[in-house]
Design a protein around this motif. Structure first.
Motif, PDB file in Angstrom:
ATOM      1  N   THR A 187       0.832  -1.200   0.000  1.00  0.00           N
ATOM      2  CA  THR A 187       0.000   0.000   0.000  1.00  0.00           C
ATOM      3  C   THR A 187       0.868   1.252   0.000  1.00  0.00           C
ATOM      4  N   TRP A 188       0.327   2.304  -0.585  1.00  0.00           N
ATOM      5  CA  TRP A 188       1.039   3.571  -0.699  1.00  0.00           C
ATOM      6  C   TRP A 188       0.118   4.718  -0.289  1.00  0.00           C
ATOM      7  N   LEU A 189       0.698   5.699   0.370  1.00  0.00           N
ATOM      8  CA  LEU A 189      -0.026   6.910   0.734  1.00  0.00           C
ATOM      9  C   LEU A 189       0.296   7.981  -0.302  1.00  0.00           C
ATOM     10  N   PRO A 190      -0.713   8.507  -1.019  1.00  0.00           N
ATOM     11  CA  PRO A 190      -0.431   9.547  -2.019  1.00  0.00           C
ATOM     12  C   PRO A 190       0.273  10.749  -1.388  1.00  0.00           C
ATOM     13  N   GLY A 191       1.272  11.263  -2.084  1.00  0.00           N
ATOM     14  CA  GLY A 191       2.031  12.386  -1.558  1.00  0.00           C
ATOM     15  C   GLY A 191       1.172  13.602  -1.263  1.00  0.00           C
ATOM     16  N   ARG A 192       0.170  13.849  -2.099  1.00  0.00           N
ATOM     17  CA  ARG A 192      -0.687  15.014  -1.872  1.00  0.00           C
ATOM     18  C   ARG A 192      -1.465  14.871  -0.567  1.00  0.00           C
ATOM     19  N   ASP A 193      -1.872  13.649  -0.225  1.00  0.00           N
ATOM     20  CA  ASP A 193      -2.590  13.434   1.028  1.00  0.00           C
ATOM     21  C   ASP A 193      -1.650  13.614   2.217  1.00  0.00           C
ATOM     22  N   LEU A 194      -0.417  13.114   2.086  1.00  0.00           N
ATOM     23  CA  LEU A 194       0.561  13.309   3.149  1.00  0.00           C
ATOM     24  C   LEU A 194       0.823  14.793   3.367  1.00  0.00           C
ATOM     25  N   ALA A 195       0.965  15.554   2.291  1.00  0.00           N
ATOM     26  CA  ALA A 195       1.207  16.991   2.408  1.00  0.00           C
ATOM     27  C   ALA A 195       0.082  17.678   3.174  1.00  0.00           C
ATOM     28  N   LEU A 196      -1.161  17.291   2.905  1.00  0.00           N
ATOM     29  CA  LEU A 196      -2.303  17.877   3.599  1.00  0.00           C
ATOM     30  C   LEU A 196      -2.308  17.489   5.074  1.00  0.00           C
ATOM     31  N   VAL A 197      -1.960  16.239   5.370  1.00  0.00           N
ATOM     32  CA  VAL A 197      -1.893  15.790   6.758  1.00  0.00           C
ATOM     33  C   VAL A 197      -0.851  16.593   7.525  1.00  0.00           C
ATOM     34  N   LEU A 198       0.326  16.755   6.940  1.00  0.00           N
ATOM     35  CA  LEU A 198       1.391  17.495   7.608  1.00  0.00           C
ATOM     36  C   LEU A 198       1.017  18.956   7.796  1.00  0.00           C
ATOM     37  N   GLN A 199       0.379  19.525   6.786  1.00  0.00           N
ATOM     38  CA  GLN A 199      -0.063  20.916   6.880  1.00  0.00           C
ATOM     39  C   GLN A 199      -1.069  21.081   8.023  1.00  0.00           C
ATOM     40  N   SER A 200      -2.013  20.168   8.142  1.00  0.00           N
ATOM     41  CA  SER A 200      -3.017  20.242   9.197  1.00  0.00           C
ATOM     42  C   SER A 200      -2.392  20.055  10.575  1.00  0.00           C
ATOM     43  N   LEU A 201      -1.449  19.120  10.683  1.00  0.00           N
ATOM     44  CA  LEU A 201      -0.786  18.896  11.960  1.00  0.00           C
ATOM     45  C   LEU A 201       0.037  20.108  12.390  1.00  0.00           C
ATOM     46  N   GLU A 202       0.779  20.670  11.455  1.00  0.00           N
ATOM     47  CA  GLU A 202       1.631  21.815  11.800  1.00  0.00           C
ATOM     48  C   GLU A 202       0.805  23.041  12.167  1.00  0.00           C
ATOM     49  N   ALA A 203      -0.379  23.157  11.606  1.00  0.00           N
ATOM     50  CA  ALA A 203      -1.260  24.269  11.982  1.00  0.00           C
ATOM     51  C   ALA A 203      -1.690  24.147  13.441  1.00  0.00           C
ATOM     52  N   GLU A 204      -1.707  22.927  13.943  1.00  0.00           N
ATOM     53  CA  GLU A 204      -2.133  22.676  15.321  1.00  0.00           C
ATOM     54  C   GLU A 204      -0.968  22.656  16.307  1.00  0.00           C
ATOM     55  N   VAL A 205       0.151  22.014  15.926  1.00  0.00           N
ATOM     56  CA  VAL A 205       1.220  21.759  16.907  1.00  0.00           C
ATOM     57  C   VAL A 205       2.525  22.493  16.601  1.00  0.00           C
ATOM     58  N   GLY A 206       2.610  23.176  15.478  1.00  0.00           N
ATOM     59  CA  GLY A 206       3.840  23.857  15.121  1.00  0.00           C
ATOM     60  C   GLY A 206       4.715  23.019  14.197  1.00  0.00           C
ATOM     61  N   PRO A 207       5.921  23.495  13.890  1.00  0.00           N
ATOM     62  CA  PRO A 207       6.788  22.822  12.918  1.00  0.00           C
ATOM     63  C   PRO A 207       7.110  21.381  13.296  1.00  0.00           C
ATOM     64  N   LEU A 208       7.225  20.549  12.267  1.00  0.00           N
ATOM     65  CA  LEU A 208       7.551  19.142  12.444  1.00  0.00           C
ATOM     66  C   LEU A 208       8.818  18.789  11.681  1.00  0.00           C
ATOM     67  N   SER A 209       9.598  17.879  12.240  1.00  0.00           N
ATOM     68  CA  SER A 209      10.692  17.244  11.513  1.00  0.00           C
ATOM     69  C   SER A 209      10.125  16.006  10.838  1.00  0.00           C
ATOM     70  N   VAL A 210      10.328  15.895   9.530  1.00  0.00           N
ATOM     71  CA  VAL A 210       9.646  14.837   8.769  1.00  0.00           C
ATOM     72  C   VAL A 210      10.649  14.022   7.947  1.00  0.00           C
ATOM     73  N   MET A 211      10.478  12.705   7.994  1.00  0.00           N
ATOM     74  CA  MET A 211      11.175  11.795   7.101  1.00  0.00           C
ATOM     75  C   MET A 211      10.132  10.893   6.437  1.00  0.00           C
ATOM     76  N   VAL A 212      10.385  10.514   5.208  1.00  0.00           N
ATOM     77  CA  VAL A 212       9.457   9.612   4.528  1.00  0.00           C
ATOM     78  C   VAL A 212      10.192   8.374   4.043  1.00  0.00           C
ATOM     79  N   GLU A 213       9.450   7.268   4.038  1.00  0.00           N
ATOM     80  CA  GLU A 213       9.935   6.002   3.488  1.00  0.00           C
ATOM     81  C   GLU A 213       9.211   5.802   2.174  1.00  0.00           C
ATOM     82  N   ALA A 214       9.940   5.970   1.076  1.00  0.00           N
ATOM     83  CA  ALA A 214       9.307   5.955  -0.241  1.00  0.00           C
ATOM     84  C   ALA A 214       9.837   4.852  -1.148  1.00  0.00           C
TER      85      ALA A 214
END
Length: 270
Positions: free
Chosen positions: A87-114
């Motif tokens: 299974t794969w998570l579409p990059g556009r969906d991941l971008a939206l998830v990260l954007q929503s999280l950062e709006a709530e908790v502030g900047p995140l350090s992110v790594m992806v396994e692709a």
């Protein structure tokens, strides 16, 4: 056939559960698992490790018939050499998830396994606190979310991982992505519908085993879905996260004292 009175399938987490703090698995544990398999009980490794670490998984649990990897997103039939789920998570969906999280908790350090090939690098932000050997290829957030990913790791600079997970559970719609944490100070973001429970369901459907005949072992919140799914027994190691201890049927010795093997040894001796 499995012996009467025993589970037909056993699934165990690796890091923090079967694997000791020094990243080794004892000879005693390997020997007990071989006896479990000789008793006609199928063995499954259920781990957050992605397909890039499949060889390490095979080293740590040599008796495994199936590998459930990437929090359930990838399933490998060891005996037939078949990939049963990827299974794969579409990059556009991941971008939206990260954007929503950062709006709530502030900047995140992110790594992806692709990438799924052996020892593939992670992409994103280098993190000196990452406890395992890994090659991290620096990439921008936009580059990391251009295509599909197997999963992503997100760490907060200001919030404890359990608090970050609580925020992610509240913010991220389950139809967009699954979120969990496995003890690495990171929240893991996976494709929707992906967890160890759904990964194990792929295995049991393939071999015709009912979840009521499955025994599971774990230590962290990423093991909660398979604890909720399995019916024969749910065993936490003593060093487990409070969330898992709260729902476990039984608690065995810590991972450093070979708790999984001790429990199985006693089970076989009943």
């Amino acid at each position: 056939m499995a012996k009467p009175g025993l589970p037909k399938l056993i699934a165990t987490d690796l890091d923090g559960t079967l694997v000791r703090s020094d990243d080794t698995v004892s000879a005693y544990t390997h020997e007990v698992l071989e006896r479990v398999r000789a008793a006609g009980i199928r063995i499954v490794a259920a781990t957050g490790r992605g397909p890039r670490l499949a060889e390490l998984v095979r080293t740590d649990i040599r008796a495994a018939d199936f590998l459930v990897l990437a929090q359930g997103g990838w399933v490998i039939d060891q005996n037939e050499g078949q990939l049963l789920r990827s299974t794969w998570l579409p990059g556009r969906d991941l971008a939206l998830v990260l954007q929503s999280l950062e709006a709530e908790v502030g900047p995140l350090s992110v790594m992806v396994e692709a990438l799924e090939h052996h020892d593939a690098p992670l992409w994103g932000d280098f993190d000196p606190t990452w406890r395992y050997p890994v090659v991290i290829e620096p990439r921008t957030r936009a580059e990391c979310t251009t295509g599909g990913v197997i999963k992503a790791f997100a760490r907060s600079f200001e919030h404890d991982v359990d608090d970050l997970l609580a925020a992610a559970r509240r913010i991220v719609p389950p139809q967009v992505a699954s979120v969990t944490q496995a003890g690495l100070n990171y929240v893991e973001i996976c494709p929707p519908g992906v967890d160890k429970g759904t990964g194990l369901a792929v295995v049991t459907e393939a071999v015709g085993v009912d979840p009521a005949d499955v025994l599971v072992f774990g230590d962290m919140p990423n093991d909660l879905p398979m604890f909720a799914w399995a019916g024969w027994g749910r065993v936490a190691v003593a060093n487990a996260h409070p969330e898992l201890l709260a729902v476990a049927d039984e608690v065995t010795l810590p991972n450093d004292d070979d708790g999984v093997a001790v429990y199985l040894d006693k089970l076989l001796s009943r």
